[in-house]
Design an enzyme around this catalytic site. Structure first.
Site, PDB file in Angstrom:
ATOM      1  NE  ARG A  12      -4.450   5.063  -5.700  1.00  0.00           N
ATOM      2  CZ  ARG A  12      -3.464   4.699  -4.888  1.00  0.00           C
ATOM      3  NH1 ARG A  12      -3.189   5.399  -3.810  1.00  0.00           N
ATOM      4  NH2 ARG A  12      -2.729   3.638  -5.167  1.00  0.00           N
ATOM      5  CG  ASP A  13       0.299   6.327  -5.305  1.00  0.00           C
ATOM      6  OD1 ASP A  13       0.351   7.141  -4.372  1.00  0.00           O
ATOM      7  OD2 ASP A  13       0.787   5.191  -5.232  1.00  0.00           O
ATOM      8  CG  HIS A  16      -0.800  10.502  -2.025  1.00  0.00           C
ATOM      9  ND1 HIS A  16      -1.551  10.662  -0.883  1.00  0.00           N
ATOM     10  CD2 HIS A  16      -0.998   9.216  -2.430  1.00  0.00           C
ATOM     11  CE1 HIS A  16      -2.177   9.523  -0.602  1.00  0.00           C
ATOM     12  NE2 HIS A  16      -1.867   8.642  -1.525  1.00  0.00           N
ATOM     13  CB  SER A 166       3.301   1.729   1.576  1.00  0.00           C
ATOM     14  OG  SER A 166       2.423   0.690   1.278  1.00  0.00           O
ATOM     15  CG  HIS A 193       1.983   0.334  -5.786  1.00  0.00           C
ATOM     16  ND1 HIS A 193       1.113   1.018  -6.600  1.00  0.00           N
ATOM     17  CD2 HIS A 193       2.489   1.252  -4.928  1.00  0.00           C
ATOM     18  CE1 HIS A 193       1.090   2.297  -6.245  1.00  0.00           C
ATOM     19  NE2 HIS A 193       1.915   2.464  -5.222  1.00  0.00           N
ATOM     20  CG  HIS A 195       5.807   4.306  -3.077  1.00  0.00           C
ATOM     21  ND1 HIS A 195       5.260   5.561  -3.072  1.00  0.00           N
ATOM     22  CD2 HIS A 195       4.761   3.446  -3.164  1.00  0.00           C
ATOM     23  CE1 HIS A 195       3.940   5.478  -3.143  1.00  0.00           C
ATOM     24  NE2 HIS A 195       3.613   4.198  -3.196  1.00  0.00           N
TER      25      HIS A 195
END
Length: 336
Positions: A12-13, A16, A166, A193, A195
């Site tokens: 999913r991620d 991008h 994010s 989560h 990054h």
């Protein structure tokens, strides 16, 4: 040992990073590899979640229905998860995802806008799905504010709640403060989560576990927007060495990462100059491609675009703001 649940949003991620163009063979192959490794939860979908395939943020190579049915069929042991952003996805999309066998449904909202998730979380509770709520752009709220919104999400029906870094902006102490405050406010599993814009995703994930997070996200080879996400095959053994059992087979996990590098991505993400600027500016990494495209056409410095977006506190879903910022910077440059 304490234990943590690993949630893998590679399918999913990671979308991008390839403009949402993962096809059926790639989806099936990675899902099978992740399942063989014993990864508890595998998330799939368009990078922006259910219903998001569009001209504005990118058309997916295949439909939500095809993505979900393909991965559901490939998973024999792992749970399947989906992600939804209110405004892109609808209750009808959630209903279809549950019908396709989604075990976990995450609703993402800006960190101070939990009310946008209320009706979706209530709907999922009525459907009997395992509903999670993730507070995005979590650097834009204080620990106390995040704790307040976490409690609201639980009140709406979330069975787990957490934060997304994010923009890859947080440092370990920032994560500890935020997860710690949320742990005092709610009695459900907490999610982190990360990054990797500032190279801190693994360290931040370990800090989150230490502060009470029970669900840690990671993507194979860090596959994701910009500098990517927490690198799954690194964070799992680091968590194990730190005293947290994951139940994942290391060799099979490394095999899954090899498959991902070979079949899903042109190259693994790196912490490049623009990603660092994005992290410092506190801007969503998924803006990278559009910032580069728009800046190149207008002849402006993409670093300036990111810092200006940061000053305006741009969030995911405000991609149109990139055009405005680029036009203004171009006009200023022409006036000099």
């Amino acid at each position: 040992m304490s234990s943590v649940v690993i949630h893998d949003p590679t399918l999913r991620d990671g979308q991008h990073a390839v403009r949402h163009q993962l096809g059926v063979a790639a989806l099936r192959g990675y899902a099978e590899a992740a399942d063989a490794a014993g990864i508890p939860v595998v998330e799939v979908g368009h990078g922006n979640g259910l219903g998001a395939s569009s001209l504005q943020v990118g058309r997916a190579a295949v439909s939500d229905d095809v993505m979900l049915s393909t991965v559901r069929e490939a998973l024999r042991h792992s749970k399947m998860a989906v992600f939804m952003l209110p405004g892109w996805g609808t209750s009808d999309d959630l209903r279809k995802a549950v019908a396709h066998g989604a075990d976990v449904v995450r609703v993402g909202v800006h960190c101070t806008e939990t009310s946008l998730a209320e009706r979706h979380l209530e709907f999922l509770r009525e459907e009997g799905a395992e509903a999670h709520c993730v507070l995005m752009m979590s650097h834009m709220a204080t620990p106390a504010e995040l704790a307040e919104h976490a409690a609201r999400a639980v009140g709406y029906g979330a069975r787990a709640v957490g934060i997304m870094d994010s923009a890859g902006h947080l440092l370990p102490q920032d994560v500890t403060d935020r997860i710690g405050a949320m742990a005092e406010a709610v009695d459900v599993p907490l999610i982190f989560h990360g990054h990797n814009n500032l190279g801190m995703a693994v360290a931040n994930s370990v800090a989150a576990a230490g502060a009470g997070a029970a669900i840690i996200d990671g993507c194979a080879r860090g596959f994701g927007a910009g500098a990517g996400n927490t690198q799954l095959e690194v964070v799992v053994p680091v968590l194990e060495r730190s005293g947290y059992a994951t139940g994942i087979d290391l060799y099979a996990l490394l095999d899954a990462a090899e498959f991902a590098e070979r079949e899903l991505m042109p190259a693994p993400p790196v912490t490049g100059s623009l990603s660092i600027v994005s992290g410092l500016a506190g801007v969503f990494s998924g803006f990278k491609h559009q910032v580069l495209d728009q800046s190149a056409r207008a002849g402006v410095d993409p670093r300036d675009v990111f810092f200006e977006l940061g000053r305006r506190q741009a969030v995911a879903g405000q991609e149109d703001l990139i055009v405005d910022v680029v036009a203004e910077l171009s006009a200023r440059k022409a006036a000099i």
